[in-house]
Design a protein around this motif. Structure first.
Motif, PDB file in Angstrom:
ATOM      1  N   LEU A   1      39.612  42.490  38.354  1.00 41.55           N
ATOM      2  CA  LEU A   1      39.530  42.706  36.715  1.00 41.55           C
ATOM      3  C   LEU A   1      40.631  41.898  36.168  1.00 41.55           C
ATOM      4  O   LEU A   1      40.273  41.629  35.278  1.00 41.55           O
ATOM      5  N   ALA A   2      41.811  41.748  36.929  1.00 40.37           N
ATOM      6  CA  ALA A   2      43.047  41.115  36.209  1.00 40.37           C
ATOM      7  C   ALA A   2      42.620  39.621  36.126  1.00 40.37           C
ATOM      8  O   ALA A   2      42.809  38.961  35.103  1.00 40.37           O
ATOM      9  N   ARG A   3      41.544  39.202  36.926  1.00 40.66           N
ATOM     10  CA  ARG A   3      41.636  37.811  36.734  1.00 40.66           C
ATOM     11  C   ARG A   3      40.474  37.429  35.667  1.00 40.66           C
ATOM     12  O   ARG A   3      40.555  36.529  34.682  1.00 40.66           O
ATOM     13  N   THR A   4      39.411  38.553  35.417  1.00 40.48           N
ATOM     14  CA  THR A   4      38.656  38.364  34.359  1.00 40.48           C
ATOM     15  C   THR A   4      39.166  38.582  33.089  1.00 40.48           C
ATOM     16  O   THR A   4      39.083  37.728  32.012  1.00 40.48           O
ATOM     17  N   LEU A   5      40.352  39.318  32.977  1.00 41.93           N
ATOM     18  CA  LEU A   5      41.115  39.637  31.665  1.00 41.93           C
ATOM     19  C   LEU A   5      42.029  38.424  31.380  1.00 41.93           C
ATOM     20  O   LEU A   5      41.986  37.864  30.225  1.00 41.93           O
ATOM     21  N   SER A   6      42.589  37.577  32.691  1.00 45.24           N
ATOM     22  CA  SER A   6      43.412  36.490  32.126  1.00 45.24           C
ATOM     23  C   SER A   6      42.605  35.227  31.607  1.00 45.24           C
ATOM     24  O   SER A   6      42.945  34.705  30.729  1.00 45.24           O
ATOM     25  N   ASP A   7      41.423  35.369  32.170  1.00 45.48           N
ATOM     26  CA  ASP A   7      40.546  34.335  31.745  1.00 45.48           C
ATOM     27  C   ASP A   7      40.023  34.606  30.359  1.00 45.48           C
ATOM     28  O   ASP A   7      40.201  33.403  29.370  1.00 45.48           O
ATOM     29  N   ALA A   8      39.670  35.663  29.879  1.00 40.61           N
ATOM     30  CA  ALA A   8      39.327  36.016  28.556  1.00 40.61           C
ATOM     31  C   ALA A   8      40.523  36.015  27.569  1.00 40.61           C
ATOM     32  O   ALA A   8      40.424  35.279  26.466  1.00 40.61           O
ATOM     33  N   ALA A   9      41.748  36.370  27.872  1.00 39.09           N
ATOM     34  CA  ALA A   9      42.866  36.378  27.206  1.00 39.09           C
ATOM     35  C   ALA A   9      43.444  35.008  26.937  1.00 39.09           C
ATOM     36  O   ALA A   9      43.656  34.676  25.571  1.00 39.09           O
TER      37      ALA A   9
END
Length: 827
Positions: free
Chosen positions: A293-301
């Protein structure tokens, strides 16, 4: 649209008496219907997040429409309900606030108050959070004109029920006034954005990020929409759907999905993702655990952050001009490198650039951006992505040099690589990067994602480049030391194999490939050994030396890499205790290792020897190994200042010295330079000869010309970001009075000419020299014949003269300032 049975029942209730009581004078049925949708979202026949949001929008609109009709809000009533916020954007989350405006025109205020009470009280009674106002259109427009936050909210206004003409008056009026007044409000908009970022932090690198207000969050997407309404940029600047992560639209949906699940898990409105909820949310979204989840959020942000930077920059350049500003001349294109210019505060392609035929153009553009601190134009990056071909293996030497210039630019490299990565260009150069992109750290010590940590290490290493004999390998080692993470095997072992493959792709010498691979394999050796073993134990020293095959250069590189890696990990990881332990271990190992051979002059070819013996001034120019590399050979009488004059003439004609070998035969000097034009083709060798003769005769003031040339370049050389401290080393030789001076420093326009002039003015006789430029760093070795004057005081005077002409270390830019928009980012 995918919907659940609860929502379908409400829709059918409009036509079937059995469901008519779904919508009543109160809002309790609204809450029950909402809860039923949430139950279907989490049940076996679950709605996905997007379908849930759409269903909630329809549900609230249905209730408001029905309730509005009940209280007399009809098409000809002079009343209208307008939604802003989540309902206005059609982004209704499970526990989002209701932001409503009741508009009226020509209605008795007492009647308006009665209608408002009938509308608001049921919502309050149902414990639905409500942000409401009752205004005429002129009143609402005045509020939007006086309150920037209110204006941004009203830009999202959408008609729900009642007099649609009244709603349209508000919507069109707010947007018209926003476009007309954006110039006077833009600075305040930037200030509020920066304040929000400082308060909420950066989503990509926060353990518990604020999905709404953090940098790279949903507020930033709303900001882009506001700029698009002002007709200053489009709503999705810089990134299309084909880039890594799917572009801005996909990033927007991911952020909304996570926030939707966050509401469901919390059972109330919440914007900050707590660590204890991450696993549950990741599982609900079928992403994985909290790290996924943290990786997904990092990519999006980070995608949103990049798009926001592009949007703000584009908007600043597009602001309408007024008064005398309208008479300003069109900004001049300033050359930066071959095929690269500055225009309107951005790095763009020259008009004659041909990306289809120039695979190294990507790195030249990025290096120019990193060195100047100017952002790359989104249009330029898109064009490079569409037209630039792949670099063939092995890379051309000039491409490797541009890569080193990029990596050696301190904090400028972080922003430049981030832009390349968000647009898919960095992954094209380094396919291995995809595994570490947005990869979250597995321990609390690390501040950054793995890919960002690698670039932070590069930035730290650039400031240590003068501590090592091979700054190029230090930078490459910093870039790749954790490239093996994200795999099941030991990341040092996997990384060493990847580093070897990358080194061969870059075309490094086999010995350099081996050193680079060893750096990655052993990058934890010194800190682990120093902090866990007795560093005074001879067996410990022996173990380290054997692990490094007795290579003192590798020891030196690992020492600098250990410091850069620790500094880039997080606060407090590098401290005096750790530095002293590693320093003592390195000293003990170096003492046990054999000494290093000093540089020696290269043999002189017979042809050059004959030309030198014939006398006169000769200048030859021939193609070098690279596409943009050329070899300039100067043969002239060996007079004081000749080296300074020759190097100065090359710099005046925008020829950057990549390496040089300087020696003499009898009364003549032979200077061989490998040069690269900063842009365009090199000058005719006959012109270089004429200019050199003028300089030798004193008819060409090289000092003034070089100073003007550096000013014309905008002071962009050296990099305005963190630099390495210049260092001078003295090495003894077997002959008394003859010493080797080695300078390690940042490059600048005409540096070799200035150095040679400083040595000549100091009375130091240069017998021979070797000069190497590695990216943005230089390692210049001068063999000096000081004779009987070789004293500590004499050396100190020469050293001071040399250091006076090299770039000095600049104050470091704090990583925290990355969370703000600097002048180079926006304007």
């Amino acid at each position: 649209m995918q919907t659940g049975g609860g929502f379908v029942g409400i829709q059918q209730g409009r036509d079937e008496k059995a469901g008519a009581d779904k919508v009543s004078n109160g809002a309790s049925d609204l809450v029950r219907a909402r809860d039923q949708l949430l139950a279907e979202h989490t049940g076996n026949g679950r709605l996905d997040c997007e379908a849930l949001r759409e269903a909630l929008v329809d549900l609230y609109e249905l209730w408001l429409t029905t309730k509005g009709h009940e209280v007399g809000i009809t098409a000809d009533s002079g009343l209208a309900i307008v939604a802003v916020g989540g309902l206005g954007r059609r982004e209704m989350l499970p526990y989002s606030d209701l932001d409503l405006v009741l508009l009226y025109d020509g209605i008795d205020p007492a009647r308006v108050a009665e209608v408002a009470d009938q509308l608001w009280y049921p919502i309050w009674d149902a414990h639905i959070k409500l942000d409401h106002s009752v205004r005429t259109v002129p009143q609402a427009l005045r509020v939007a004109a006086d309150d920037l936050t209110a204006a941004l909210g009203m830009l999202e206004a959408r008609h729900i029920v009642g007099d649609e003409g009244l709603s349209n008056l508000l919507i069109s009026g707010v947007r018209r006034d926003w476009r007309a007044g954006i110039r006077s409000r833009f600075d305040l908009l930037i200030e509020q954005t920066q304040t929000r970022w400082r308060r909420s932090g950066e989503i990509a690198h926060r353990a518990e990020p604020d999905l709404k207000n953090g940098r790279g969050g949903l507020r930033d997407i709303q900001l882009l929409d506001a700029l698009a309404i002002a007709q200053l940029t489009d709503a999705m600047p810089g990134l299309g759907p084909d880039v890594p992560g799917g572009g801005l639209q996909q990033a927007h949906r991911r952020l909304l999905d996570v926030r939707t699940e966050l509401h469901g898990v919390a059972g109330r409105a919440r914007d900050q993702l707590r660590a204890q909820d991450a696993d549950e949310i990741g599982a609900a979204l079928r992403i994985g655990d909290r790290f996924d989840l943290a990786r997904t959020l990092s990519d999006a942000a980070r995608t949103v952050s990049y798009s926001t930077d592009v949007g703000l920059r584009t908007a600043a350049n597009a602001l309408p001009r007024r008064g005398l500003a309208r008479l300003r001349r069109v900004p001049v294109r300033r050359p930066l490198d071959e095929g690269v210019v500055e225009h309107s505060g951005e790095v763009v392609l020259a008009r004659d650039a041909r990306p289809q035929r120039d695979p190294g153009l990507i790195l030249r553009v990025a290096a120019a951006s990193a060195q100047t601190g100017l952002p790359m134009s989104a249009t330029t990056l898109n064009r490079l992505g569409e037209d630039a071909p792949e670099l063939r293996e092995p890379w051309p030497k000039e491409a490797v040099n541009d890569l080193l210039s990029l990596l050696g630019s301190g904090r400028g490299a972080v922003d430049a690589v981030e832009a390349l990565d968000r647009t898919g260009l960095w992954g094209r150069l380094f396919p291995e990067w995809g595994v570490v992109r947005d990869l979250p750290p597995r321990d609390a010590m690390h501040t950054w994602t793995v890919d960002r940590h690698l670039m932070e290490t590069v930035a730290q290493a650039s400031a240590l480049a003068t501590r090592v004999n091979r700054p190029d390998l230090l930078l490459l080692g910093a870039l790749l030391h954790d490239i093996g993470k994200g795999r099941a095997e030991d990341h040092s072992v996997v990384g060493a194999e990847l580093a070897g493959s990358i080194g061969r792709r870059l075309g490094l010498w086999p010995s350099d490939v081996a050193t680079l691979s060893a750096m990655v394999r052993q990058h934890l050796l010194l800190p682990d050994t120093a902090t866990r073993r007795d560093i005074t134990d001879p067996d410990t020293v022996k173990m380290v030396i054997e692990a490094l095959d007795g290579d003192p250069h590798l020891l030196e590189l690992l020492h600098a890499l250990a410091e850069a890696d620790s500094l880039a990990t997080g606060p407090g990881v590098w401290n005096e205790w750790k530095a002293s332990l590693i320093g003592e271990l390195v000293r003990n190992c170096r003492t046990a290792m054999a000494g290093e051979p000093l540089p020696e002059p290269v043999p002189i070819p017979d042809e050059l020897r004959r030309r030198a013996e014939s006398g006169g001034v000769h200048v030859d120019l021939r193609p070098g190994e690279g596409r943009y590399h050329h070899i300039v050979t100067v043969v002239a009488p060996d007079t004081p200042g000749l080296l300074s004059d020759a190097a100065g003439v090359l710099a005046v004609h925008s020829l950057r010295v990549l390496s040089a070998e300087l020696t003499s035969v009898g009364s003549s000097a032979i200077d061989t330079f490998v040069v690269a034009p900063r842009f365009g083709d090199p000058p005719d060798p006959g012109l270089l000869r004429q200019e050199l003769i003028r300089a030798i005769n004193g008819d060409l003031d090289l000092v003034s010309v070089l100073a003007r040339k550096e000013r014309d370049a905008g002071g962009t050389q050296p990099s305005p970001f963190a630099q390495a401290q210049p260092r001078v080393f003295w090495f003894e030789t077997a002959e008394p009075g003859r010493v080797l001076l080695e300078l390690r420093a940042e490059d600048r326009i005409g540096l070799l000419s200035r150095l040679a002039a400083a040595l000549a003015e100091s009375g130091a006789n240069v017998s021979w020299a070797k000069v190497v430029t590695l990216g943005s760093a230089v390692i210049d070795s001068f063999f000096l014949d000081l004779g009987a004057s070789d004293t500590p005081q004499r050396r100190a005077e020469i050293e001071a003269a040399v250091l006076a002409v090299v770039p000095q270390q600049q104050p470091k830019k704090s990583p925290e300032s990355d969370n703000e928009i600097g002048s180079t980012t926006v304007f």
